[in-house]
Design an enzyme around this catalytic site. Structure first.
Site, PDB file in Angstrom:
ATOM      1  N   HIS A 120       0.873  -1.177   0.000  1.00 28.40           N
ATOM      2  CA  HIS A 120       0.000   0.000   0.000  1.00 28.40           C
ATOM      3  C   HIS A 120       0.907   1.222   0.000  1.00 28.40           C
ATOM      4  CE1 HIS A 120       1.096   0.087   4.211  1.00 28.40           C
ATOM      5  NE2 HIS A 120       0.558  -1.099   4.410  1.00 28.40           N
TER       6      HIS A 120
ATOM      7  N   GLY B 226       1.924   3.077   2.227  1.00 28.50           N
ATOM      8  CA  GLY B 226       2.925   3.080   3.302  1.00 28.50           C
ATOM      9  C   GLY B 226       4.211   2.399   2.850  1.00 28.50           C
ATOM     10  N   HIS B 227       4.074   1.231   2.196  1.00 25.42           N
ATOM     11  CA  HIS B 227       5.266   0.539   1.680  1.00 25.42           C
ATOM     12  C   HIS B 227       5.957   1.392   0.618  1.00 25.42           C
ATOM     13  CE1 HIS B 227       2.800  -3.092   2.906  1.00 25.42           C
ATOM     14  NE2 HIS B 227       3.955  -3.377   3.475  1.00 25.42           N
TER      15      HIS B 227
ATOM     16  N   GLY C 274       8.941   1.386   9.025  1.00 26.44           N
ATOM     17  CA  GLY C 274       7.871   2.322   9.367  1.00 26.44           C
ATOM     18  C   GLY C 274       7.740   2.492  10.883  1.00 26.44           C
TER      19      GLY C 274
ATOM     20  N   ASP D 275       5.034   0.426  13.415  1.00 25.30           N
ATOM     21  CA  ASP D 275       5.520  -0.677  14.259  1.00 25.30           C
ATOM     22  C   ASP D 275       6.653  -0.126  15.120  1.00 25.30           C
ATOM     23  OD1 ASP D 275       4.134  -3.228  13.069  1.00 25.30           O
ATOM     24  OD2 ASP D 275       4.745  -1.987  11.383  1.00 25.30           O
TER      25      ASP D 275
ATOM     26  N   SER E   6      -2.152  -0.254   6.705  1.00 23.78           N
ATOM     27  CA  SER E   6      -1.680  -1.573   7.105  1.00 23.78           C
ATOM     28  C   SER E   6      -2.260  -2.587   6.133  1.00 23.78           C
ATOM     29  CB  SER E   6      -2.188  -1.889   8.527  1.00 23.78           C
ATOM     30  OG  SER E   6      -2.102  -3.275   8.775  1.00 23.78           O
ATOM     31  N   SER E   7      -1.470  -3.602   5.821  1.00 20.82           N
ATOM     32  CA  SER E   7      -1.984  -4.660   4.936  1.00 20.82           C
ATOM     33  C   SER E   7      -3.206  -5.313   5.577  1.00 20.82           C
ATOM     34  CB  SER E   7      -0.908  -5.712   4.679  1.00 20.82           C
ATOM     35  OG  SER E   7       0.211  -5.086   4.094  1.00 20.82           O
TER      36      SER E   7
HETATM   37  O1  PAF Z   1       7.099  -5.176   9.385  1.00 20.95           O
HETATM   38  C1  PAF Z   1       7.071  -6.208   8.683  1.00 20.95           C
HETATM   39  O2  PAF Z   1       6.431  -6.259   7.626  1.00 20.95           O
HETATM   40  C2  PAF Z   1       7.841  -7.429   9.134  1.00 20.95           C
HETATM   41  O3  PAF Z   1       7.820  -7.554  10.513  1.00 20.95           O
HETATM   42  C3  PAF Z   1       9.292  -7.474   8.605  1.00 20.95           C
HETATM   43  C4  PAF Z   1      10.111  -6.316   9.132  1.00 20.95           C
HETATM   44  C5  PAF Z   1       9.269  -7.435   7.080  1.00 20.95           C
HETATM   45  C6  PAF Z   1       9.977  -8.761   9.052  1.00 20.95           C
HETATM   46  O4  PAF Z   1       9.334  -9.888   8.538  1.00 20.95           O
END
Ligand code: PAF
Length: 281
Positions: free
Chosen positions: A34, A36-37, A147, A150, A185-186
């Site tokens: 999304h 965010g990524h 991000g 988290d 968020s996914s």
């Molecule tokens: O934040 C995430 O998507 C996951 O925890 C990560 C950092 C890719 C590790 O699998």
């Protein structure tokens, strides 16, 4: 954009780039991209010559009752989105190549992993630190962007990077939100219409808290209690934690100050969502 599946091939690519004097930024993901990524990938392009996106749904960080099997997997769509923002490599290893037969090692960060999400998701951070340490070794990046949604994961990975002498810089990226304030968020895709509406309660709680602090509230316990009451108005919301912590060490705070972070984890229906904000500034 190259798609690399084998860890050895990934490392060889990175060695070549390093030999050519090119800097590499890793954006680690579990896919289902999304905005965010994409923001993390764009940030990566600003700070490094090459961006590598890893796409790996890491079984080790899911609990037995969690959503490993149903986690959305849309490889072609993700690849197209990453290509669009100029990613150089999508690194998508198979689970058996990340955890080869006989695999027995774990990376564990104490302390920081024991509260907040660590309490309700036992073993989760061990899975995250183990896979991210492996990704750092396979990709050999100069930078890695994560991000701030988290927040605890970011703090744990910063700690691990220092403690284990990984020669790279961790960069935090501000939370990216939908127009109405929901943190991207996914897992938002799991929400039905009513849950999507009630999911806004997280952002509303953060705004309410900041308003109270602006109005002079400094008692962390009283604020947490008020927010606990706020969530009772939402029949699909079940609070996991509402916690005011010190943003540096994640210890519970009693008095609110410039370092205080409000962190939330709330289940909306079956979907566990997290969000956070610094309370001052
Ligand atoms: O934040 C995430 O998507 C996951 O925890 C990560 C950092 C890719 C590790 O699998």
């Amino acid at each position: 954009m190259e798609i690399i599946r084998q860890p050895n091939a990934m490392t060889s690519w990175s060695d070549e780039m390093r030999d050519a004097g090119r800097s590499i930024c890793l954006v680690s993901t579990m896919g289902f991209f999304h905005e965010g990524h994409l923001a993390l990938m764009r940030k990566g392009s600003e700070i490094a010559d090459e961006v590598v996106v890893s796409l790996f749904v890491n079984p080790m960080q899911f609990g037995p009752q969690e959503d490993l099997s149903s986690y959305p997997r849309v490889f072609e769509k993700d690849a197209a989105m990453a290509r669009e923002v100029g990613v150089a490599v999508m690194f998508a290893p198979a689970p058996e190549d990340v955890y080869a037969p006989g695999f027995q090692s774990r990376v564990e960060v104490d302390g920081l992993t024991e509260q907040l999400c660590g309490r309700s998701r036992p073993g989760h951070f061990r899975g995250v630190t183990t896979v991210v340490a492996k990704l750092f070794n396979m990709v050999k990046p100069h930078f890695a962007v994560f991000g701030e949604k988290d927040f605890q994961q970011l703090a744990v990975l910063r700690r691990m990077t220092v403690d284990l002498n990984f020669d790279l810089q961790i960069i935090g990226h501000p939370i990216v939100r939908e127009q109405d304030g929901l943190a991207m968020s996914s897992r938002n895709s799991y929400l039905d219409e009513e849950e999507r509406r009630q999911a806004l309660s997280l952002h509303q709680a953060l705004l309410l808290a900041r308003q109270r602090v602006e109005g002079g509230e400094r008692d962390a316990v009283r604020l947490q209690e008020e927010l606990g009451g706020f969530f009772k108005k939402f029949d699909r919301a079940e609070v996991d934690y509402v916690a005011v912590v010190d943003s540096e060490n994640l210890n519970a705070a009693t008095v609110i100050n410039e370092k205080s972070l409000l962190a939330l984890a709330v289940k909306i229906g079956k979907t566990r969502l997290i969000d956070n904000t610094l309370l001052m500034g």
